[in-house]
Design an enzyme around this catalytic site. Structure first.
Site, PDB file in Angstrom:
ATOM      1  N   GLY A   1      28.374  37.758  36.959  1.00 38.80           N
ATOM      2  CA  GLY A   1      29.354  36.720  37.323  1.00 38.80           C
ATOM      3  C   GLY A   1      28.965  35.416  36.658  1.00 38.80           C
ATOM      4  O   GLY A   1      29.071  34.345  37.243  1.00 38.80           O
TER       5      GLY A   1
ATOM      6  N   ASP B   1      30.645  39.264  33.140  1.00 34.78           N
ATOM      7  CA  ASP B   1      31.717  38.783  34.035  1.00 34.78           C
ATOM      8  C   ASP B   1      32.909  39.705  33.861  1.00 34.78           C
ATOM      9  O   ASP B   1      32.875  40.644  33.044  1.00 34.78           O
ATOM     10  CB  ASP B   1      32.090  37.315  33.732  1.00 34.78           C
ATOM     11  CG  ASP B   1      32.594  36.584  34.984  1.00 34.78           C
ATOM     12  OD1 ASP B   1      33.615  37.016  35.546  1.00 34.78           O
ATOM     13  OD2 ASP B   1      31.954  35.601  35.393  1.00 34.78           O
TER      14      ASP B   1
ATOM     15  N   LYS C   1      24.156  33.816  40.545  1.00 30.80           N
ATOM     16  CA  LYS C   1      24.250  32.448  41.054  1.00 30.80           C
ATOM     17  C   LYS C   1      25.646  32.230  41.629  1.00 30.80           C
ATOM     18  O   LYS C   1      26.639  32.358  40.927  1.00 30.80           O
ATOM     19  CB  LYS C   1      23.962  31.451  39.936  1.00 30.80           C
ATOM     20  CG  LYS C   1      24.001  30.038  40.425  1.00 30.80           C
ATOM     21  CD  LYS C   1      23.518  29.083  39.357  1.00 30.80           C
ATOM     22  CE  LYS C   1      24.054  27.727  39.638  1.00 30.80           C
ATOM     23  NZ  LYS C   1      25.501  27.669  39.670  1.00 30.80           N
TER      24      LYS C   1
ATOM     25  N   HIS D   1      27.445  34.811  47.852  1.00 29.01           N
ATOM     26  CA  HIS D   1      28.148  33.986  48.857  1.00 29.01           C
ATOM     27  C   HIS D   1      29.678  34.106  48.741  1.00 29.01           C
ATOM     28  O   HIS D   1      30.403  33.676  49.616  1.00 29.01           O
ATOM     29  CB  HIS D   1      27.666  32.518  48.831  1.00 29.01           C
ATOM     30  CG  HIS D   1      28.330  31.639  47.824  1.00 29.01           C
ATOM     31  ND1 HIS D   1      28.244  30.262  47.868  1.00 29.01           N
ATOM     32  CD2 HIS D   1      29.095  31.910  46.725  1.00 29.01           C
ATOM     33  CE1 HIS D   1      28.926  29.740  46.866  1.00 29.01           C
ATOM     34  NE2 HIS D   1      29.449  30.714  46.154  1.00 29.01           N
TER      35      HIS D   1
HETATM   36  C1  LIG Z   1      31.799  31.327  41.999  1.00 32.96           C
HETATM   37  S1  LIG Z   1      31.873  31.878  40.352  1.00 32.96           S
HETATM   38  C2  LIG Z   1      30.155  31.706  39.899  1.00 32.96           C
HETATM   39  C3  LIG Z   1      29.990  31.438  38.446  1.00 32.96           C
HETATM   40  C4  LIG Z   1      28.547  31.164  37.971  1.00 32.96           C
HETATM   41  N1  LIG Z   1      27.628  32.188  38.364  1.00 32.96           N
HETATM   42  C5  LIG Z   1      28.063  29.803  38.410  1.00 32.96           C
HETATM   43  O1  LIG Z   1      27.261  29.691  39.329  1.00 32.96           O
HETATM   44  O2  LIG Z   1      28.518  28.796  37.836  1.00 32.96           O
HETATM   45  C6  LIG Z   1      32.038  33.629  40.575  1.00 32.96           C
HETATM   46  C7  LIG Z   1      32.122  34.429  39.286  1.00 32.96           C
HETATM   47  O3  LIG Z   1      32.109  35.829  39.636  1.00 32.96           O
HETATM   48  C8  LIG Z   1      32.991  36.509  38.760  1.00 32.96           C
HETATM   49  N2  LIG Z   1      33.398  37.798  39.342  1.00 32.96           N
HETATM   50  C9  LIG Z   1      34.247  38.004  40.373  1.00 32.96           C
HETATM   51  N3  LIG Z   1      34.390  39.324  40.602  1.00 32.96           N
HETATM   52  C10 LIG Z   1      33.614  39.963  39.690  1.00 32.96           C
HETATM   53  C11 LIG Z   1      33.347  41.327  39.422  1.00 32.96           C
HETATM   54  N4  LIG Z   1      33.897  42.288  40.158  1.00 32.96           N
HETATM   55  N5  LIG Z   1      32.485  41.628  38.423  1.00 32.96           N
HETATM   56  C12 LIG Z   1      31.918  40.649  37.683  1.00 32.96           C
HETATM   57  N6  LIG Z   1      32.127  39.329  37.884  1.00 32.96           N
HETATM   58  C13 LIG Z   1      32.976  38.982  38.878  1.00 32.96           C
HETATM   59  C14 LIG Z   1      34.133  35.509  38.615  1.00 32.96           C
HETATM   60  O4  LIG Z   1      34.940  35.816  37.501  1.00 32.96           O
HETATM   61  C15 LIG Z   1      33.405  34.192  38.505  1.00 32.96           C
HETATM   62  O5  LIG Z   1      33.088  33.871  37.179  1.00 32.96           O
END
Ligand SMILES: C[S@@+](CC[C@H](N)C(=O)[O-])C[C@H]1O[C@@H](n2cnc3c(N)ncnc32)[C@H](O)[C@@H]1O
Length: 340
Positions: free
Chosen positions: A175, A199, A240, A244
């Protein structure tokens, strides 16, 4: 009445969004002494002078800008610390994420979430979930990706130091959004042989179309996929602000997916706040409990205590090894997991 401040919150939130969108704080000047008339600024923007004046006056009543009564220069404003902060470009991505369309509109269905205890945020967009809304609307997705990078960029140095990543060969950030954390890890950890930013496929595609690859380091790669299905092999997985985002059941699923690919001796770094009632009167605690409400509504996510995190981990092949706490409270701590 003190409550008026809160009733009015949504107007202030949108007004700040408009100000920064039209770059009013930057146009006003770059120091606390800077003064300029709102008519001048309106001319530069090409917007309605009277309307801009009234919006700045309203914000000045909240301490964002100061209205100066000067018979020679009508509609004169000076910076305050808050309006000066709003001109800081590092802060703008975060501001647009909080006050922009996605997060703001999502709150319309908060009553339904409170009724059911399940995220009803998707309904505000006529979509199944926030993530579905994101996949359909690039503007909302951009608000999140740029906002997350802006918010996270102030935390990277300390997180990278805390994580001691040079002990690993392959690090995979699950992610990882625009890949900023992975870029920072590779820039600072020469012993890491490979860094994968992972991601969802549409997020990676959108990033590639928008800005290309964030790092020219040959060790850097980007992989699209879902952490509910499979993840690349690695000996350190960073998450990160990921766990949550999910309820307990989904968080367990993510950890179970990782367990299938993690190399022997590998570690999982959960990089999330740890909620502690000892902190109850601090601004930090306030920030986390509001984030918690937002997460409940947005995606059934949760800010967890140590005990709640341990409970999740106990249903997976992992155990908690240690906690790495940063010096600054607003920087996220790392909960380190390894296979039982
Ligand atoms: C809250 S953001 C966190 C982004 C980064 N880790 C940060 O702290 O700046 C959540 C991320 O999880 C990704 N995400 C959501 N579902 C996912 C999945 N099933 N597999 C991979 N990534 C996913 C979203 O696209 C998004 O970029």
């Amino acid at each position: 009445m003190e409550l008026h401040k809160y009733f009015n919150g949504y107007r202030i939130c949108k007004a700040i969004n408009v100000m920064v969108r039209f770059e009013v704080p930057r146009r006003l000047g770059n120091s606390l002494e800077s003064k300029r008339s709102s008519d001048d600024i309106a001319k530069e923007i090409g917007c309605h002078a009277e309307a801009l004046y009234r919006l700045m006056r309203a914000l000045a009543s909240e301490g964002i800008f100061k209205e100066i009564i000067d018979p020679k220069t009508p509609r004169l404003f000076q910076h305050t610390q808050m309006s000066l902060d709003l001109s800081d470009p590092c802060f703008q991505g975060e501001l647009f994420m909080h006050t922009g369309t996605g997060h703001y509109k999502s709150m319309e269905t908060l009553p339904e979430t409170i009724m059911t205890g399940k995220s009803q945020c998707g309904k505000a967009f006529n979509e199944e979930s926030y993530w579905h809304a994101l996949a359909k609307d690039k503007n909302i997705e951009n608000e999140l990706t740029i906002g997350m990078s802006s918010l996270s960029s102030r935390q990277f140095n300390e997180i990278v130091q805390l994580g001691n990543f040079d002990q690993f060969e392959i690090v995979c950030d699950l992610g990882g959004c625009e890949g900023v954390l992975m870029k920072n890890i590779l820039d600072n950890c020469p012993k890491v042989k490979k860094g994968i930013n992972f991601d969802q496929p549409h997020v990676i595609k959108n990033i590639m179309e928008k800005q290309g690859v964030i790092s020219s380091d040959p060790r850097y790669s980007q992989v699209g996929g879902s952490f509910f299905e499979s993840v690349p092999e690695a000996d350190c997985y960073t998450m990160k602000w990921i766990i949550h985002d999910w309820n307990d059941e989904k968080s367990i699923q993510i950890l179970n997916t990782i367990a299938k690919s993690i190399k022997p001796g590998g570690k999982v770094y959960i990089i999330d706040y740890i909620l502690s009632e000892d902190d109850m009167n601090s601004d930090h605690y306030k920030f986390i409990v509001w984030l918690d409400i937002f997460l409940l509504h947005l995606c059934e996510g949760k800010e967890r205590t140590k005990k709640e995190l341990l409970e999740i981990v106990s249903h997976t092949p992992f155990k908690v090894d240690s906690y790495l706490f940063p010096k600054q409270k607003l920087v996220l701590p790392i909960t380190v997991l390894s296979l039982k």
